[in-house]
Design an enzyme around this catalytic site. Structure first.
Site, PDB file in Angstrom:
ATOM      1  N   ASP A   5      -6.443  -0.084  -2.445  1.00 26.23           N
ATOM      2  CA  ASP A   5      -5.068   0.054  -2.916  1.00 26.23           C
ATOM      3  C   ASP A   5      -4.918   1.466  -3.458  1.00 26.23           C
ATOM      4  OD1 ASP A   5      -3.872  -2.789  -2.803  1.00 26.23           O
ATOM      5  OD2 ASP A   5      -5.784  -3.098  -3.821  1.00 26.23           O
ATOM      6  N   VAL A   6      -3.747   2.064  -3.204  1.00 21.99           N
ATOM      7  CA  VAL A   6      -3.494   3.427  -3.653  1.00 21.99           C
ATOM      8  C   VAL A   6      -2.300   3.424  -4.593  1.00 21.99           C
ATOM      9  CG1 VAL A   6      -2.984   5.791  -2.958  1.00 21.99           C
ATOM     10  CG2 VAL A   6      -4.418   4.343  -1.489  1.00 21.99           C
ATOM     11  N   ASP A  43     -12.046   8.814  12.288  1.00 20.84           N
ATOM     12  CA  ASP A  43     -10.757   8.114  12.275  1.00 20.84           C
ATOM     13  C   ASP A  43      -9.618   9.114  12.123  1.00 20.84           C
ATOM     14  OD1 ASP A  43      -9.032   5.981  12.438  1.00 20.84           O
ATOM     15  OD2 ASP A  43      -9.198   5.435  10.325  1.00 20.84           O
ATOM     16  N   VAL A  89       1.530   2.740  -4.068  1.00 23.40           N
ATOM     17  CA  VAL A  89       2.189   3.395  -2.936  1.00 23.40           C
ATOM     18  C   VAL A  89       1.562   3.008  -1.606  1.00 23.40           C
ATOM     19  CG1 VAL A  89       2.987   5.353  -4.293  1.00 23.40           C
ATOM     20  CG2 VAL A  89       0.732   5.444  -3.225  1.00 23.40           C
ATOM     21  N   GLY A  90       0.458   2.297  -1.619  1.00 22.59           N
ATOM     22  CA  GLY A  90      -0.176   1.871  -0.381  1.00 22.59           C
ATOM     23  C   GLY A  90      -1.155   0.758  -0.663  1.00 22.59           C
ATOM     24  N   SER A  91      -1.318  -0.124   0.306  1.00 20.93           N
ATOM     25  CA  SER A  91      -2.223  -1.246   0.122  1.00 20.93           C
ATOM     26  C   SER A  91      -2.796  -1.660   1.457  1.00 20.93           C
ATOM     27  CB  SER A  91      -1.487  -2.424  -0.518  1.00 20.93           C
ATOM     28  OG  SER A  91      -2.359  -3.518  -0.722  1.00 20.93           O
ATOM     29  N   ALA A 138      -6.488  -3.999   3.301  1.00 18.60           N
ATOM     30  CA  ALA A 138      -7.469  -5.046   3.047  1.00 18.60           C
ATOM     31  C   ALA A 138      -8.590  -4.570   2.150  1.00 18.60           C
ATOM     32  CB  ALA A 138      -8.027  -5.547   4.381  1.00 18.60           C
ATOM     33  N   TYR A 139      -8.880  -3.278   2.162  1.00 23.47           N
ATOM     34  CA  TYR A 139     -10.066  -2.788   1.472  1.00 23.47           C
ATOM     35  C   TYR A 139      -9.774  -1.728   0.426  1.00 23.47           C
ATOM     36  CZ  TYR A 139     -11.813  -5.135   5.570  1.00 23.47           C
ATOM     37  OH  TYR A 139     -12.043  -6.081   6.544  1.00 23.47           O
TER      38      TYR A 139
END
Length: 484
Positions: free
Chosen positions: A40-41, A152, A33-35, A37-38
């Site tokens: 992945d989900v 952040d 569901v998400g990616s 550079a550091y």
């Protein structure tokens, strides 16, 4: 003659969650569901009870360490994402098993903006805005009471459940501050495996443990938060009056002065060999004495405090408060408050709105590392925050002003804002059940200039020619750049 091959070579590192037997034995991995550079989900399902979870595979050792540490401390906080367990071994990435939340605050803003632009309605209702703000403030207060600076905060890192519960997420840049406001010294990787068992609830030996279930005990248990508002405020008032720093295990906090200048969107702020600490080597090679300092290159540019933009390395929790001001302003207008295209442009937009940064508004600001290197022409007539927040009430503008102060010490804390009359006057905050929640967090990218994905690129300035004629002045430190 070539040497004979090693009959028992070490297996290659596995960077894929699909090959982790200890994980797939307990979870069905449904989809990514998400990616970034550091990391992945993935959305997954726990086989034991069918619970939907998010599995976050973090490709950076230090970021994973920070996130696990912070989430363990904040376990039980109602407005911080819940860590169920994690998997971590020396030769593999850390995988964090988190509660699954479909949407985020940026999608809430995008949906409201889409409805407004389509002629279907106006801005978010005042009662909705107040409820979103209150949930953010409770989450930030939990962090700051434990001396955790997130670094952040932005709408995309404020996840939202289907029921409307908001939770702060992505603690890959978080730090635990010590008595002097700085991080603890860096840990030594070889000591990581020697920690005593009493620290097992925060840090788990990666060489020996395949899965770790987070302990229910924490700094903020459900019992602690299930108290009356008056008792809650009284407790924090006493805390602030005494102003003691929590005793934090220095071995479990990470030093940060050698972090690369990467502004991140969803995952991490460091890249490198997890056991070498490559950024520390780079700092040593550059001859920099960075012990005890924080990095200024954190957070996403649109929400980054001025002291960070000017290179401060001894900031504190207050950088999160500036971010809150930018987030709340965006809730009020559905537009980013200071959408800079570079760090220089970011400062320019801030100054055009709030006026120049000077000793008059922040005593000591001229000591910021980059203050004398980059200067701006005096802005005679800044537009003012009221013009940046058109058609908003005086109480709403006042709330944002209390956060967007140049002097960090003058910024209102989360607990102070929770006591603000704004939240107790009509219209009152709506119940969480009445909040409008988007179906997913992926529907909003196209609705913002360049898309929210552009946050990934907010780590460095664009070309100087974007800002017209520049004035270079030679100084004892090298040169000064003056922007019109």
């Amino acid at each position: 003659m070539d040497p004979e091959p090693d009959p028992n070579p070490h297996p290659p590192k596995s960077w894929s969650i699909h090959t982790r037997q200890e994980i797939i034995a307990r979870y069905e991995i449904l989809e990514r569901v998400g990616s970034g550079a550091y990391s992945d989900v993935y959305r997954g399902r726990r086989l034991s009870d069918g619970l939907t979870v998010a599995l976050k595979e973090v490709h950076d050792y230090q970021s994973a360490f920070r996130e696990i540490e912070a989430l363990q401390i904040l376990r039980g906080s109602p407005n911080v994402v819940h860590l169920h367990e994690y998997f971590w071994r020396e030769d593999e990435d850390a995988v964090l098993v988190l509660e699954f939340l479909r949407s985020d605050l940026s999608a809430v803003i995008a949906d409201a903006k889409r409805e407004r632009d389509g002629g279907g309605g106006g801005l978010l209702r005042a009662g909705e805005i107040k409820r979103w703000m209150l949930q953010v403030l409770v989450g930030v207060d939990a962090c700051h009471r434990n001396l955790i600076v997130h670094r952040d905060l932005k709408p995309g890192n404020l996840l939202v459940s289907e029921e409307g519960v908001l939770k702060i997420a992505d603690f890959g840049q978080a730090r635990i501050l010590l008595d002097d406001g700085n991080d603890a010294p860096d840990y030594e990787p070889e000591l990581f495996e020697e920690r005593s068992s009493e620290h097992a609830d925060i840090l788990q030996q990666p060489e020996t443990m395949e899965a770790h279930t987070a302990h229910p005990e924490g700094h903020n248990s459900q019992e602690q938060v299930a108290i009356t508002r008056e008792a809650y405020l009284r407790e924090v008032d006493e805390f602030k009056a005494k102003n003691p720093r929590h005793e934090i295990d220095k071995e479990t906090s990470i030093f940060d002065g050698n972090t690369s200048c990467l502004a991140t969107c969803t995952t991490s702020d460091i890249e490198g060999d997890p056991f070498k600490g490559s950024y520390a080597y780079e700092a040593e090679e550059a001859g920099e004495d960075v012990q005890g300092l924080l990095t200024s290159c954190v957070g996403t540019r649109w929400f980054r405090a001025p002291e960070l933009l000017y290179g401060s390395t001894d900031y504190g929790l207050e950088v999160d408060l500036w971010s809150l001001g930018c987030i709340f302003a965006e809730l009020l207008t559905l537009e980013p408050l200071f959408p800079g295209i570079s760090d220089i442009d970011q400062l320019s937009r801030i100054f055009n709105g709030l006026g120049n940064l000077s000793e008059e508004v922040w005593p000591g600001c001229t000591k910021l590392p980059d203050y004398k290197t980059i200067s701006f022409c005096k802005i005679e007539n800044p537009v003012g925050l009221e013009s940046c927040l058109p058609n908003r009430s005086g109480d709403e503008v006042s709330l944002i002003q209390r956060l967007l102060c140049y002097n960090p010490a003058a910024r209102a804390t989360a607990i102070e804002l929770l006591q603000d009359k704004y939240f107790t006057e009509e219209p009152l905050p709506v119940p969480i059940s009445e909040l409008r929640v988007p179906q997913s967090k992926n529907s909003h990218d196209e609705d913002f200039p360049g898309g929210w994905d552009d946050y990934n690129d907010m780590d460095s300035d664009s070309d100087f020619e974007d800002f017209g004629p520049l004035k270079f002045t030679t100084t004892s430190a090298g040169f000064s750049i003056q922007f019109p």
